[in-house]
Structures are given as C-alpha cells and as structure tokens.
Design a protein around this motif. Sequence first.
Motif, PDB file in Angstrom:
ATOM      1  N   SER A  62       0.813  -1.204   0.050  1.00 25.06           N
ATOM      2  CA  SER A  62       0.167  -0.243  -0.174  1.00 25.06           C
ATOM      3  C   SER A  62       0.701   0.851  -0.338  1.00 25.06           C
ATOM      4  CB  SER A  62      -1.196   0.202   1.064  1.00 25.06           C
ATOM      5  OG  SER A  62       0.349  -0.191   2.655  1.00 25.06           O
ATOM      6  N   VAL A  63       1.992   1.053   0.656  1.00 23.65           N
ATOM      7  CA  VAL A  63       2.786   2.163   0.536  1.00 23.65           C
ATOM      8  C   VAL A  63       3.921   2.033  -0.027  1.00 23.65           C
ATOM      9  CG1 VAL A  63       4.454   3.896   2.227  1.00 23.65           C
ATOM     10  CG2 VAL A  63       1.909   2.967   2.531  1.00 23.65           C
ATOM     11  N   PRO A  91       3.320   2.059  -4.503  1.00 22.88           N
ATOM     12  CA  PRO A  91       3.257   2.837  -5.262  1.00 22.88           C
ATOM     13  C   PRO A  91       3.782   3.880  -5.670  1.00 22.88           C
ATOM     14  CG  PRO A  91       0.779   2.167  -3.821  1.00 22.88           C
ATOM     15  CD  PRO A  91       2.518   1.579  -3.561  1.00 22.88           C
ATOM     16  N   LEU A  92       5.161   4.440  -4.227  1.00 22.77           N
ATOM     17  CA  LEU A  92       6.005   5.311  -4.755  1.00 22.77           C
ATOM     18  C   LEU A  92       7.101   4.622  -5.592  1.00 22.77           C
ATOM     19  CD1 LEU A  92       6.467   6.211  -0.729  1.00 22.77           C
ATOM     20  CD2 LEU A  92       5.433   7.810  -2.581  1.00 22.77           C
ATOM     21  N   LEU A 109       3.390  11.802  -6.863  1.00 24.45           N
ATOM     22  CA  LEU A 109       4.305  12.165  -5.561  1.00 24.45           C
ATOM     23  C   LEU A 109       5.019  13.238  -5.521  1.00 24.45           C
ATOM     24  CD1 LEU A 109       6.274   8.226  -7.370  1.00 24.45           C
ATOM     25  CD2 LEU A 109       4.177   8.515  -5.755  1.00 24.45           C
TER      26      LEU A 109
END
Lengths: 231, 370
Positions: free
Chosen positions: A140-141, A144-145, A228
């Motif tokens: 989830s973190v 995506p980054l 981002l």
Amino acid sequence: MMTWFGPEELQAVRLSIKVASWAMVASLPIGILTAYALARWSFPGKQLLNGLVHLPLILPPVVTGYLLLLLFGPMGPMGQLLAALNISVAFRWTGAALTAAIMGFPLMVRALRLSFELIDPKLERAASTLGASPLWVFWSVTLPLALPGVVAGSVLAFAKAMGEFGATITFVANIPGETQTLPSAIYAFLQVPGGETSALRLVVISVLISFAALLVSEALNRRLIKRLAAA
Amino acid sequence: MTDSHPDLECRDLVKDFSDFKAVDRVSFDVPQGSFFSILGPSGCGKTTLLRMISGFQSPTSGDLRIKGKSMIGVPPNKRPVSMVFQHLALFPTMNIGDNVGFGLRQRGVGKAEIKKRVEEVLERVGLPGVSARRVDQLSGGQKQRVAIARCMVLEPDVLLLDEPLGALDLKLREHMKVELKALQAEFNTTFVYITHDQSEALVMSDNIAVMNKGRFEQIGAPHEVYHEPATAFVAGFVGDANKFDAKVTSANGSMLSLVTDAGTEMKINAAGASLNAGERTQVFLRPEAIELVATATTNDEGCNVSPGVVESVLFNGANSSVTVRNSAGGLVKVALPQTGGFAALQKGDAVFTRWQPKDARCFSAAEAGS
C-alpha cells in the motif's frame, strides 16, 4: 527470394512483441523482489546476488546464450527439470522469452532499486505504526511510491527484449515463426541477396516500436512524479 | 476495577550498540492523559529510546510496559502506539481522507464507518471537509494536524511525537506549540514528545525528562527542571544561564564564599550542594535573577553586588538582555527589565549588577565532569 516478403516480416514483428511482453511481465515480480532485497535488506551473499543480476549486462551475449543452452538445453540440468514438467524451452519461443527476460533483468533491477532507495523509510515506518503488517506496508505504501521505477524498469526491459540478438540466436537459433525475432529476421534478410528492402522495413518498425515505448513511459512517468511530488 | 497502571512504564531500559551504550538504565512512568517530554541534545539517545517505545528497536535489557502489558517482542504494528514523525510522513500517493483512514482499513473497519470516523476526527482537529484534498494542497500547520488526526483516529494508548515541529518556520512553530497542547487536552491521550528544543518542552509538558549521554538526568515538572535543576547539565541545557567556574574559599553551613576563575568574589546559599573549602564548582545564574541598579545602596546587604560596564545591548523585544563586564573582568548576561527604566541603556554605561545568594545553583565540578 521473393518468398521472404510479407508474412515473415509480420511474423517476426508479432513474435518479438509476444516474446518481449512475456519477458517483461514474467520478470517484473522477481525483479521487484530482487531490487527491494538489494535496496533494503542486508543478508549474506548480497554482493554475490548483485553480481549475478548484473552478469548478463557485462558478459558477451553469445556467452550468456551458450550458458543458457548448457543449463536449459535438452541435456542441461534445468532443461531436464523442465522436461519433467512437460515444458520445453530449447528452440522454442519460450526460450527466446527466457533469454530476453534474463538479458533485460539487470536494467529492470537497476531502475527499480534506485526508486526503492529514494523512498523515505519514515513513510514505511509510519504505515507500520498505524498497524500495517510488513507485507501490507509494501503493497500500500512502498510499491505505489516506486511506481515510476516500475514503469521505467519495465520499458527498459521491454526495449532490451525487443532488441536482444546474440544470446537469443545462440540459445534458440533463428527459426521463422518460432524463434525468429525482429533482430534475427533483420540479420537473416541481410544474409540473402535482395533482402535489404525487407530488412529496412523491419528496421523502421523496430525504431517506431522502441520510440513509442519510450514516449509512453515518459508520459506515464511525468504523471506519476507529479502525483508523488505532493509531499 | 479501575486500571491503576500508568500508560507507559519503562524499567531499567538499556540499549547497547556494538561500540557504545545509547540508552543506559532509563526508568520512568507516564500517567494516563499527560504530556511527557524527553528533552536532550542530539546524540543523547532520545531517538533510540523512542524507537524502542515504538517497537523498531528492541532493548538489550529492561522492560517496557504499556497499560501494564509488556511490549518486549511485540512488533510496531501490534503496539497500541501511534507516532507522528518529524517530517510528518503523510502518504503522498493518497488523499487526506485515505491518509487518515489508513489505520482503520488495516483493522477491517467498514467503508462507511471509516468515512464517518475520518470526518469526525478531522473536525476535531479543526479541518472539516478536507478529505478529498491532496497532501500538497495543505499548509504546513494543516499537514501537522492531519498527521495527528491520522494517529488519533486509532485511539492509541500512547502517541509518540518525534520533533514534529522541527521542519516548521519559527512563527508557525510558536503557534503549533499552543495548538498541540490544546489537542492533547482535547483528546486526553498520553503524549510522549521527543525534542531538543527546551522551549517546546517547557511550554507543552506536564513532565520533562532531561536526557544526556543515554541517561535521564532529571524528571520533573517544567518549573522544577527550570528552577531546581538536579545536575549541572540540566542547569546549563534548560533555559539560559550564566555559567562560572569557581573555587570555594570558605563554607559555613550552606553559605559558601567563592571566587570565580575570572576573579569575582561571590556568596551563594547552596542548600544541599555539600561543598567544602578548596573544592572546584560550577555556578549557574539565570539572567533574569540579576538586577541592574544605577547605584549601590544599603539595601544590598547580603546580596552580590558588583560594578560593571555595559558591553553590549541585545535588543529582542520582551527577551532583551545586556552583557555586563564587571570590575574583575568577567562577563555576565542580564535580562533587561521591561519597566523601561533601562530603555536607553548603551554600550559603555556604568551599572551595578545585584543578585541574591539563593538564586544561584552550584554543582561540584567533579560531578559535572568538566
């Protein structure tokens, strides 16, 4: 030699796209895992793994192809293992995809590793203090980054797979319709008198496909980076 | 049955790294609903302590309990602790609502319920209706409040704050100090606040632990730490102080006569310092404990009075001060009174400094380790 015209060209283009797509898709999960391990974990043999990943970048492609033939050929240990599972890669398009994946792997891992290294570990720590398990933090973190790196790495791997020649022709030869990818076809056309026009057409197509891939990835990346840059 | 355990208890907590002791036998309790600060210079071990509380590092020895339950071996995501990070660590890939709802999604709370609770908590921090916004559409102060909302929505037993004001500009920082204290009162949650900024700790805390070289030098209310420092380090680190290296010339009970290395003689009433004649000492004197007077008078009986010359005037509004070079050549910093009597003071003016023997603190130089 007019029989070389038309269908074979199309066949080579289609096959190349198929081989490159499979190579990219199949190596992505392994590439992500490898890049994350290299970026974030410390474990014994890390430098060895790093070296192994980069080997196809440095070795002469013919050497890589020959090693693959020894390993995955009908007599090779991996080849026999796969044969037991009823999978054959030698002189098949699957073998071409395997070769393309291995040749593009270092490029993919480098792009992914860089984007993992650029992520602030505080974001991941914040997610875990909010109750997320390590796997969910990654999903989830972290991932995506790292998406710009995923896009960049995939495109590089795809482009490399489209252009791979030496290792492919050594491992799976140059069989029209099965293992004759774009570069192999160009090479084959250049070997016969009067094949120059066909070769040239394929060269133009090759340039167009590579260029389109690059443009698409650039556009995707710009959008991602804009998103981002928020924090 | 009421829960008699403090929210956070640390017992003889030790963290050894291969080459040094980062945290050395630290013990403290934080009662429910209080604001507890851990104050120390960088490298004092406060970050390591914080990591042990949050679960990112495990102690070499000692115990750490939250609401009476030992946290040793419990991973960060399983502890009833949330944390606000220095640069807030909001997720840039998510909007504000998804950031705040992140922890609730982990717990499997339903979508509608998450939406409701996120709205509620955003309202409580004074940011109603920002759910759909992106992180970069908020100001620094608003992001701060979102970071706190993201933690508070989970109703943690303890909220850890790791220098969350460090990245803000001065004006906003001053404002956020007041706001953080108000938010803590609003949620009535235990806050453990890590900082190197003594003014943040003094303004917001119920209790402050002053940390140095891996140890707690003192735990106390802000006024205790400020007025009754337990060690030379605390006296020097918390607040502003003049520091003199001196030697005891005679001791009569708690009344000491000293002479500083610069040659100034002074009398100090140092109850509990137990210093003998001939010992070396460090003396700390707050700038606001010193008075400026134009002439020496008979009222000065028992006070330390010395003539001097103004060396410089440091105008800073309510925090203005002057440095005075006294007749023996020593420099002292004196808070400038706000009554206006010395508003026209200039470099080179002759003045007297006067202070009460009870207002200085002195510590044995051997203990101070200088």
